[in-house]
Scaffold this active site. Structure first.
Site, PDB file in Angstrom:
ATOM      1  N   HIS A 110       1.032  -1.200   0.245  1.00 34.41           N
ATOM      2  CA  HIS A 110       0.155  -0.034  -0.176  1.00 34.41           C
ATOM      3  C   HIS A 110       0.778   1.288   0.160  1.00 34.41           C
ATOM      4  O   HIS A 110       1.615   1.339   0.965  1.00 34.41           O
ATOM      5  CB  HIS A 110      -0.825  -0.028   1.207  1.00 34.41           C
ATOM      6  CG  HIS A 110      -1.793   1.198   1.193  1.00 34.41           C
ATOM      7  ND1 HIS A 110      -2.976   1.214   0.526  1.00 34.41           N
ATOM      8  CD2 HIS A 110      -1.643   2.524   1.706  1.00 34.41           C
ATOM      9  CE1 HIS A 110      -3.641   2.401   0.571  1.00 34.41           C
ATOM     10  NE2 HIS A 110      -2.747   3.128   1.518  1.00 34.41           N
ATOM     11  N   CYS A 111       0.628   2.069  -1.009  1.00 32.55           N
ATOM     12  CA  CYS A 111       1.592   3.256  -1.144  1.00 32.55           C
ATOM     13  C   CYS A 111       0.712   4.518  -0.633  1.00 32.55           C
ATOM     14  O   CYS A 111      -0.345   4.903  -0.902  1.00 32.55           O
ATOM     15  CB  CYS A 111       1.863   3.503  -2.667  1.00 32.55           C
ATOM     16  SG  CYS A 111       2.697   5.054  -2.907  1.00 32.55           S
ATOM     17  N   PHE A 112       1.358   5.192   0.587  1.00 29.92           N
ATOM     18  CA  PHE A 112       0.504   6.100   0.972  1.00 29.92           C
ATOM     19  C   PHE A 112       0.755   7.418   0.405  1.00 29.92           C
ATOM     20  O   PHE A 112      -0.150   8.317   0.408  1.00 29.92           O
ATOM     21  CB  PHE A 112       0.967   6.349   2.703  1.00 29.92           C
ATOM     22  CG  PHE A 112       0.713   5.269   3.579  1.00 29.92           C
ATOM     23  CD1 PHE A 112      -0.575   5.324   4.210  1.00 29.92           C
ATOM     24  CD2 PHE A 112       1.485   4.134   3.797  1.00 29.92           C
ATOM     25  CE1 PHE A 112      -0.864   4.293   5.030  1.00 29.92           C
ATOM     26  CE2 PHE A 112       1.339   3.232   4.719  1.00 29.92           C
ATOM     27  CZ  PHE A 112       0.024   3.377   5.430  1.00 29.92           C
ATOM     28  N   GLY A 115      -1.960   6.944  -1.881  1.00 31.92           N
ATOM     29  CA  GLY A 115      -3.114   6.797  -1.203  1.00 31.92           C
ATOM     30  C   GLY A 115      -3.932   5.548  -1.823  1.00 31.92           C
ATOM     31  O   GLY A 115      -5.099   5.448  -1.719  1.00 31.92           O
ATOM     32  N   ASN A 116      -3.154   4.549  -2.488  1.00 30.93           N
ATOM     33  CA  ASN A 116      -3.747   3.403  -3.144  1.00 30.93           C
ATOM     34  C   ASN A 116      -3.016   2.231  -2.902  1.00 30.93           C
ATOM     35  O   ASN A 116      -1.781   2.108  -2.769  1.00 30.93           O
ATOM     36  CB  ASN A 116      -4.025   3.748  -4.603  1.00 30.93           C
ATOM     37  CG  ASN A 116      -4.996   2.744  -5.238  1.00 30.93           C
ATOM     38  OD1 ASN A 116      -5.875   2.088  -4.457  1.00 30.93           O
ATOM     39  ND2 ASN A 116      -5.199   2.973  -6.491  1.00 30.93           N
TER      40      ASN A 116
END
Length: 263
Positions: A110-112, A115-116
């Site tokens: 999950h890439c902050f 946001g996805n």
């Protein structure tokens, strides 16, 4: 969980602020300083070449950034809900993300900053986003060094000149020898360097995993993967027409995942 959801909002805003500040500095500081050279040719002036190259890097970085956000990994609706239903999912490729509250196929992480979740549908755009963000930051750092060298008459011929630039500039700023705009550019130089190196390292790490046919989630869980040729692993992510996607931010041109989705 609340902290993770808050980070999911703050991190994209942080990235967009850096992008906006970089664009403003390029447009109002770096480009005007290059136009002041009277000996430069009008057609191939440094300002024109610099502006075109930076526009190419920033367009690909922001374009792939938007595609990563828009194209979420494939949802496995049959796996939503109870733990018994999730147990029916393929364990090597599926994972339930607590932040997104869904099960995604071939989950990587999950890439902050976007946001996805990063998975089967947006892996290629995520790698290109990291690549062009790294190039844009490092190129902005080079342009900023040239600007500071011209404005403050500082020579960077010595290898340690860049390392001693920040502490020297801070002392000169409080004494009034360095103005606020120049000090802000100097701070941005180190931020561009940090972000550029971080994105470059992350991009290389993801490419290495792709060559092995693995995801970060599988590495963390210790899941064994089926050995395949590295060319097939690359083609699965980047597709046959990879060059077009490298030059223009387009979603999964000719990739295996897009073909399977369109069937």
């Amino acid at each position: 969980m609340l902290a993770l959801r808050l980070l999911n909002v703050v991190a994209p805003a942080y990235f967009l602020c850096i992008s906006l500040v970089t664009f403003v500095l390029q447009l109002f500081l770096f480009l005007p300083s290059m136009r002041e050279d009277p000996s430069a040719a009008r057609l191939f002036s440094p300002a024109l070449l610099h502006g075109a190259f930076f526009l190419f890097l920033s367009t690909n970085a922001l374009g792939n950034y938007v595609l990563v956000i828009q194209n979420s990994p494939d949802d496995l609706d049959a796996c939503q809900g109870t733990a018994a239903r999730r147990a029916l999912c393929p364990p090597p490729s599926a994972h339930f993300c607590r932040v997104c509250a869904r099960v995604t196929l071939r989950h990587d992480h999950h890439c902050f900053f976007t946001g996805n979740c990063i998975g089967s549908r947006n892996m290629r755009n995520f790698i290109l986003f990291c690549l062009y963000t790294s190039l844009a930051c490092l190129y902005s750092m080079v342009a900023g060094v040239a600007y500071i060298s011209a404005v403050l008459s500082i020579s960077f011929a010595h290898p340690l000149a860049f390392l001693t630039l920040l502490p020297t500039s801070i002392s000169q700023f409080f004494s009034g020898a360095v103005l606020g705009p120049e000090m802000f550019v100097i701070l941005m130089l180190y931020l561009w360097l940090a972000v550029g190196l971080a994105c470059a390292g992350f991009c290389c790490h993801q490419l290495l995993l792709i060559l092995r046919g693995q995801t970060r989630h599988q590495v963390r869980k210790g899941v064994a993967v089926r050995a395949r040729p590295w060319r097939k692993n690359l083609q699965e992510v980047f597709g046959k027409r990879w060059l077009l996607g490298l030059l223009v931010p387009i979603f999964n041109v000719g990739s295996e995942s897009s073909k399977q989705r369109d069937k």
